[in-house]
Design a protein around this motif. Structure first.
Motif, short mmCIF file in Angstrom:
data_model
loop_
_atom_site.label_atom_id
_atom_site.label_comp_id
_atom_site.label_asym_id
_atom_site.label_seq_id
_atom_site.Cartn_x
_atom_site.Cartn_y
_atom_site.Cartn_z
N VAL A 116 58.22 83.51 43.54
CA VAL A 116 58.49 82.04 43.89
C VAL A 116 56.97 81.47 43.86
CG1 VAL A 116 60.39 82.24 45.37
CG2 VAL A 116 58.13 82.36 46.32
N ARG A 117 56.01 82.23 43.81
CA ARG A 117 54.68 81.76 43.50
C ARG A 117 54.30 81.80 42.17
NH1 ARG A 117 53.47 78.65 47.27
NH2 ARG A 117 51.45 78.47 46.29
N GLY A 118 55.19 82.20 41.13
CA GLY A 118 54.99 82.05 39.64
C GLY A 118 54.18 83.22 39.31
N LEU A 119 53.94 84.18 39.91
CA LEU A 119 53.10 85.21 39.28
C LEU A 119 53.94 86.29 38.38
CD1 LEU A 119 51.04 86.54 42.36
CD2 LEU A 119 50.16 85.34 40.43
N PRO A 120 53.13 86.74 37.38
CA PRO A 120 53.84 87.54 36.31
C PRO A 120 53.81 88.85 37.33
CG PRO A 120 51.51 87.32 35.79
CD PRO A 120 51.90 86.22 36.64
N GLN A 121 54.66 89.91 36.87
CA GLN A 121 54.98 91.13 38.00
C GLN A 121 55.05 92.49 36.97
OE1 GLN A 121 58.44 89.84 39.67
NE2 GLN A 121 57.30 89.38 41.54
N ILE A 122 54.43 93.55 37.44
CA ILE A 122 54.45 94.82 37.04
C ILE A 122 55.19 95.49 38.00
CG2 ILE A 122 53.43 97.02 36.40
CD1 ILE A 122 51.17 95.37 35.04
N VAL A 170 58.70 96.72 33.64
CA VAL A 170 59.16 97.89 34.55
C VAL A 170 58.80 98.95 34.07
CG1 VAL A 170 61.23 98.56 35.55
CG2 VAL A 170 61.17 96.15 34.99
N LEU A 171 58.15 100.01 34.94
CA LEU A 171 57.54 101.21 34.55
C LEU A 171 58.32 102.32 35.28
CD1 LEU A 171 53.73 100.51 35.12
CD2 LEU A 171 54.95 100.33 32.97
N ASP A 172 58.51 103.27 34.59
CA ASP A 172 59.15 104.47 35.24
C ASP A 172 58.16 105.02 36.32
OD1 ASP A 172 60.18 107.22 35.95
OD2 ASP A 172 61.01 107.40 33.62
N LYS A 173 58.70 105.22 37.66
CA LYS A 173 57.88 105.72 38.55
C LYS A 173 57.55 107.05 38.33
CE LYS A 173 61.59 106.08 41.72
NZ LYS A 173 62.70 105.94 40.74
N GLU A 174 58.17 108.06 37.73
CA GLU A 174 58.12 109.18 37.67
C GLU A 174 57.62 109.78 36.28
OE1 GLU A 174 61.97 111.05 38.35
OE2 GLU A 174 62.01 110.47 40.35
N ASP A 175 56.79 108.81 35.48
CA ASP A 175 56.39 109.08 34.08
C ASP A 175 54.92 108.47 34.02
OD1 ASP A 175 55.99 109.89 31.69
OD2 ASP A 175 57.36 108.40 30.73
N ASN A 176 53.96 109.25 34.47
CA ASN A 176 52.59 108.94 34.11
C ASN A 176 52.31 107.60 34.45
OD1 ASN A 176 50.02 109.65 32.91
ND2 ASN A 176 50.47 108.93 30.96
N LEU A 177 52.62 107.14 35.98
CA LEU A 177 52.44 106.12 36.47
C LEU A 177 51.12 105.42 36.45
CD1 LEU A 177 53.62 103.41 37.48
CD2 LEU A 177 53.82 104.63 40.00
N GLN A 178 50.16 106.14 36.66
CA GLN A 178 48.69 105.57 36.94
C GLN A 178 48.19 105.30 35.34
OE1 GLN A 178 45.84 108.28 39.01
NE2 GLN A 178 44.11 107.41 37.68
N GLN A 179 48.47 106.13 34.27
CA GLN A 179 48.15 105.43 32.95
C GLN A 179 48.61 104.44 32.71
OE1 GLN A 179 45.30 106.78 31.43
NE2 GLN A 179 45.09 107.99 33.35
N ASN A 180 50.02 104.21 32.86
CA ASN A 180 50.87 103.10 32.35
C ASN A 180 50.55 101.79 33.17
OD1 ASN A 180 52.41 104.54 30.23
ND2 ASN A 180 53.95 104.92 31.96
N LEU A 181 49.81 101.86 34.32
CA LEU A 181 49.51 100.72 35.08
C LEU A 181 48.09 100.33 34.51
CD1 LEU A 181 50.06 101.92 38.88
CD2 LEU A 181 51.27 99.76 37.67
N VAL A 182 47.35 101.23 34.13
CA VAL A 182 46.11 101.00 33.51
C VAL A 182 46.15 100.33 32.14
CG1 VAL A 182 44.23 102.02 32.14
CG2 VAL A 182 44.78 102.85 34.45
N LYS A 183 47.09 100.73 31.51
CA LYS A 183 47.67 99.80 30.01
C LYS A 183 48.07 98.54 30.31
CE LYS A 183 50.93 100.38 26.30
NZ LYS A 183 51.95 101.32 25.97
N GLU A 184 49.12 98.42 31.15
CA GLU A 184 49.85 97.36 31.42
C GLU A 184 48.99 96.17 32.24
OE1 GLU A 184 52.16 96.35 29.78
OE2 GLU A 184 53.14 98.48 29.32
N ILE A 185 48.21 96.65 33.10
CA ILE A 185 47.10 95.67 33.84
C ILE A 185 46.23 95.07 32.68
CG2 ILE A 185 45.46 95.42 35.32
CD1 ILE A 185 47.05 97.42 37.29
N SER A 186 45.63 96.17 31.91
CA SER A 186 44.73 95.58 31.06
C SER A 186 45.55 94.78 29.77
CB SER A 186 44.01 96.55 30.23
OG SER A 186 43.40 97.70 31.14
N ASN A 187 46.70 94.91 29.54
CA ASN A 187 47.38 94.03 28.61
C ASN A 187 47.48 92.73 29.27
OD1 ASN A 187 47.87 95.93 26.57
ND2 ASN A 187 50.04 96.57 27.42
#
Length: 388
Positions: A317-323, A340-357
């Motif tokens: 409701v605050r208009g933020l994009p979400q991971i 939407v990321l798989d919580k059981e599949d290399n989550l840390q690295q995928n967060l690094v990638k998507e936040i950077s994106n």
């Protein structure tokens, strides 16, 4: 006018929700809406400690009665001793619960049309099913729980906070195929999330927290516990080689007035005074919108099965994009275009990638603020399912 009893478990915070808590806030919102529409007589039974017993004046409520059980009383203490001995005897004796006796005695006086048990279920309350038609007993499930006992012996139906919880129970095959499941989705209980905030206020709050104008602020809002994945998110932020990508951590290990847990020290050890990560501490619900307003991205990295996801509604409701992660009912509450990321599949690295994106603007997303279902709509849905 129907009489409906709500029973809270030992360990729940007070209602009205003066100390916070998702279950407690939802019930408080429902009660307040009923005070406006006056379609039911509500009765709330709860177990309080000695510090809660005098903190709220119930006199303003006309359609709601509150029944407080003091858990520091002699009977409560005797019950703990008896059950401690019983545990050593491998539960050879029946469980003793002074609170249970209080619940049954209170319900007998009310003789309600329906009884809603919030959160989870104490098996010893099966005594109620011997006195009342089980169609009057409703279990409102707010978490992913699958008891060993067959609750369909005692309850006529179950309210689930998401389709995930409903389908999880159906897939478990623990209950009879004709058992009745109903979905009652959670809602935002504070209208403050729709408040406007000026550019000056945004600038001042960012400066207060140490964020520069060109910083990209990621917000995590929630309890600081391991199952929420906050440690993984902190590690991901530290790994990103960009001094302008910052993390704002809003919350504590519990709710208001709760004691810090050992995991907080684990987080501090991981952060190690990194100025890219800012902790705000506990923030009152009415002020949370201000913190969402200074953020550029919301991340919800839960690594357990979330039953629902009110925090996702807040960011939406605050208009933020979400991971987010594929955690239980969380995707049902998030933006439709959330990553939407798989919580059981290399989550840390995928967060690094998507936040950077997101920082590099590789995604297009609608910045328009969304509207979550209102408390009034929640009340209307409550009426609908209680009468089905």
């Amino acid at each position: 006018m129907k009489d409906i009893v709500f029973v809270l478990n030992i360990g729940c915070y007070p209602v009205p929700a003066i100390k916070g808590g998702a279950v407690e806030s939802l019930l408080t919102a429902l009660i307040d809406e009923n005070e406006k529409q006056k379609k039911f007589n509500f009765h709330v039974i709860m177990c309080k400690d000695k510090n809660d017993i005098t903190q709220y004046d119930y006199s303003s409520y006309q359609n709601t009665k509150f029944y407080d059980y003091y858990q520091g009383g002699l009977k409560f203490k005797i019950g703990r001793i008896v059950n401690g001995v019983n545990k050593r005897l491998n539960y050879a004796l029946p469980l003793y619960s002074a609170y249970e006796k209080f619940i049954i005695k209170t319900i007998d006086k009310i003789n309600p049309d329906f009884m809603v048990f919030e959160g989870s279920f104490n098996a010893t309350l099966r005594k109620l099913s011997k006195k009342y038609d089980k169609d009057k007993l409703i279990l409102h499930v707010h978490h992913q729980i699958l008891p060993k006992y067959k609750i369909d012996k005692y309850f006529g139906r179950m309210w689930c906070v998401s389709e995930f919880i409903k389908n999880d129970w159906i897939a478990s095959k623990k209950l009879s195929p004709d058992f009745k499941y109903q979905v009652l989705n959670n809602v935002l209980t504070s209208y403050s999330f729709y408040n406007e905030i000026s550019k000056e206020e945004i600038k001042d709050l960012r400066e207060k927290l140490g964020f520069a104008d060109d910083d990209f602020v990621v917000i995590y809002c929630g309890r600081l516990v391991e199952v929420k994945g906050i440690d993984i998110l902190v590690k991901a932020i530290k790994e990103i080689d960009n001094e302008h990508i910052k993390l704002m951590v809003v919350g504590e290990s519990g709710f208001k007035d709760s004691k810090p847990q050992p995991f907080i020290q684990t987080l501090k050890d991981i952060v190690c005074n990194d100025d890219k990560i800012v902790f705000t501490g506990y923030v009152e619900n009415k002020d949370l919108y201000k913190y969402y307003s200074i953020a550029d991205l919301q991340v919800i990295p839960s690594v357990w099965e979330e039953a629902a996801g009110i925090v996702a509604l807040e960011g939406k409701v605050r208009g933020l994009p979400q991971i987010i992660t594929n955690s239980g009912g969380l995707p049902e509450y998030a933006r439709k275009d959330a990553v939407v990321l798989d919580k059981e599949d290399n989550l840390q690295q995928n967060l690094v990638k998507e936040i950077s994106n997101f920082y590099n603007r590789k995604y297009d997303f609608d910045k328009t603020k969304a509207f979550a279902p209102s408390v009034k709509e929640y009340y209307e849905q409550f009426i609908k399912i209680i009468e089905e």
